[in-house]
Design an enzyme around this catalytic site. Structure first.
Site, PDB file in Angstrom:
ATOM      1  N   ASP A   1      24.355   0.617  23.018  1.00 50.03           N
ATOM      2  CA  ASP A   1      22.970   0.934  22.614  1.00 50.03           C
ATOM      3  C   ASP A   1      22.862   1.865  21.718  1.00 50.03           C
ATOM      4  O   ASP A   1      23.551   2.924  22.021  1.00 50.03           O
ATOM      5  CB  ASP A   1      22.032   1.136  23.801  1.00 50.03           C
ATOM      6  N   ILE A   2      22.167   1.513  20.895  1.00 52.61           N
ATOM      7  CA  ILE A   2      22.115   2.421  19.548  1.00 52.61           C
ATOM      8  C   ILE A   2      21.375   3.856  19.966  1.00 52.61           C
ATOM      9  O   ILE A   2      21.717   4.856  19.420  1.00 52.61           O
ATOM     10  CB  ILE A   2      21.579   1.770  18.265  1.00 52.61           C
TER      11      ILE A   2
ATOM     12  N   GLN B   1       9.770  -5.034  26.624  1.00 53.57           N
ATOM     13  CA  GLN B   1      10.974  -5.798  25.797  1.00 53.57           C
ATOM     14  C   GLN B   1      10.553  -5.552  24.382  1.00 53.57           C
ATOM     15  O   GLN B   1       9.448  -5.844  23.995  1.00 53.57           O
ATOM     16  CB  GLN B   1      11.119  -7.240  26.044  1.00 53.57           C
TER      17      GLN B   1
ATOM     18  N   HIS C   1      18.631  -9.511  26.833  1.00 54.59           N
ATOM     19  CA  HIS C   1      19.873  -8.484  27.097  1.00 54.59           C
ATOM     20  C   HIS C   1      19.684  -7.839  28.380  1.00 54.59           C
ATOM     21  O   HIS C   1      18.602  -7.443  28.867  1.00 54.59           O
ATOM     22  CB  HIS C   1      19.717  -7.623  25.961  1.00 54.59           C
ATOM     23  N   LEU C   2      20.682  -7.593  28.856  1.00 51.95           N
ATOM     24  CA  LEU C   2      20.824  -6.879  30.189  1.00 51.95           C
ATOM     25  C   LEU C   2      21.310  -5.237  29.869  1.00 51.95           C
ATOM     26  O   LEU C   2      22.436  -5.264  29.351  1.00 51.95           O
ATOM     27  CB  LEU C   2      21.701  -7.562  31.245  1.00 51.95           C
TER      28      LEU C   2
ATOM     29  N   ASN D   1      14.512  -5.684  30.491  1.00 60.10           N
ATOM     30  CA  ASN D   1      12.926  -5.818  30.304  1.00 60.10           C
ATOM     31  C   ASN D   1      12.360  -7.033  29.798  1.00 60.10           C
ATOM     32  O   ASN D   1      13.279  -7.679  28.969  1.00 60.10           O
ATOM     33  CB  ASN D   1      12.810  -4.759  29.169  1.00 60.10           C
TER      34      ASN D   1
HETATM   35  P1  5GP Z   1      14.502  -3.536  25.212  1.00 64.49           P
HETATM   36  O1  5GP Z   1      13.362  -2.592  24.975  1.00 64.49           O
HETATM   37  O2  5GP Z   1      13.890  -4.851  24.549  1.00 64.49           O
HETATM   38  O3  5GP Z   1      14.803  -3.887  26.611  1.00 64.49           O
HETATM   39  O4  5GP Z   1      15.907  -2.877  24.707  1.00 64.49           O
HETATM   40  C1  5GP Z   1      16.515  -3.006  23.161  1.00 64.49           C
HETATM   41  C2  5GP Z   1      17.163  -2.159  23.031  1.00 64.49           C
HETATM   42  O5  5GP Z   1      18.025  -2.349  21.883  1.00 64.49           O
HETATM   43  C3  5GP Z   1      16.821  -0.665  22.958  1.00 64.49           C
HETATM   44  O6  5GP Z   1      17.570   0.121  23.958  1.00 64.49           O
HETATM   45  C4  5GP Z   1      17.502  -0.307  21.474  1.00 64.49           C
HETATM   46  O7  5GP Z   1      17.724   0.913  21.423  1.00 64.49           O
HETATM   47  C5  5GP Z   1      18.705  -1.294  21.178  1.00 64.49           C
HETATM   48  N1  5GP Z   1      18.780  -1.605  19.962  1.00 64.49           N
HETATM   49  C6  5GP Z   1      17.790  -1.860  19.205  1.00 64.49           C
HETATM   50  N2  5GP Z   1      18.241  -2.221  17.828  1.00 64.49           N
HETATM   51  C7  5GP Z   1      19.553  -1.958  17.845  1.00 64.49           C
HETATM   52  C8  5GP Z   1      20.621  -1.977  17.133  1.00 64.49           C
HETATM   53  O8  5GP Z   1      20.752  -2.494  15.906  1.00 64.49           O
HETATM   54  N3  5GP Z   1      21.906  -1.785  17.613  1.00 64.49           N
HETATM   55  C9  5GP Z   1      22.260  -1.542  18.830  1.00 64.49           C
HETATM   56  N4  5GP Z   1      23.562  -1.454  19.072  1.00 64.49           N
HETATM   57  N5  5GP Z   1      21.091  -1.281  19.796  1.00 64.49           N
HETATM   58  C10 5GP Z   1      20.050  -1.632  19.473  1.00 64.49           C
END
Ligand code: 5GP
Ligand code: ZN
Length: 115
Positions: free
Chosen positions: A31-32, A95, A101-102, A88
């Site tokens: 995760d970034i 989300q 994504h897990l 999420n």
């Molecule tokens: P969500 O909030 O949808 O469950 O999680 C999305 C996740 O994707 C977040 O933890 C966010 O930091 C990660 N994320 C968003 N954009 C990028 C990206 O461009 N690269 C990576 N490696 N992670 C990302």
């Protein structure tokens, strides 16, 4: 592949990522914006917008996603002390990227319940 999807672009290599695992059906990367010392996202290569996108036809794929996560968690050394999986889903679930994504979170004691 969904043309406007960030994670489809990551799978295709159009956007760089720090890969930790890849097989025929599953891709995983760091995760970034990590929320724990280890924070990996495990995603199906097939575009599903969320865990509840579709039905029985995804039974095998959803199983493969979790089995890959188990393998990754072990390889990253998380199995002994434990870890958490998070999926999420939708607005109330927090989300932000609409490609299933897990999250694998580990490397520290995690609090409960979530906010
Ligand atoms: P969500 O909030 O949808 O469950 O999680 C999305 C996740 O994707 C977040 O933890 C966010 O930091 C990660 N994320 C968003 N954009 C990028 C990206 O461009 N690269 C990576 N490696 N992670 C990302
Ligand atoms: Zn996608």
């Amino acid at each position: 592949m969904s043309a406007d999807c960030l994670f489809c672009k990551i799978i295709a290599g159009a956007i760089p990522s720090n890969k930790v695992y890849s097989d025929e059906h599953v891709y995983a990367f760091h995760d970034i914006n990590p929320a724990a010392p280890t924070h990996v996202l495990v995603i199906p290569k097939k575009h599903l917008s969320a865990v509840n996108d579709g039905g029985e036809e995804n039974e095998a794929l959803l199983g493969k996603l979790m089995l890959a996560a188990n393998k990754i968690a072990t390889e990253l050394g998380l199995a002994e002390d434990g870890f958490r999986y998070v999926i999420n889903t939708g607005t109330d679930g927090g989300q932000t990227v609409f490609h299933l994504h897990l999250h694998i979170l580990g490397g520290r004691a995690l609090s409960w319940p979530p906010g």
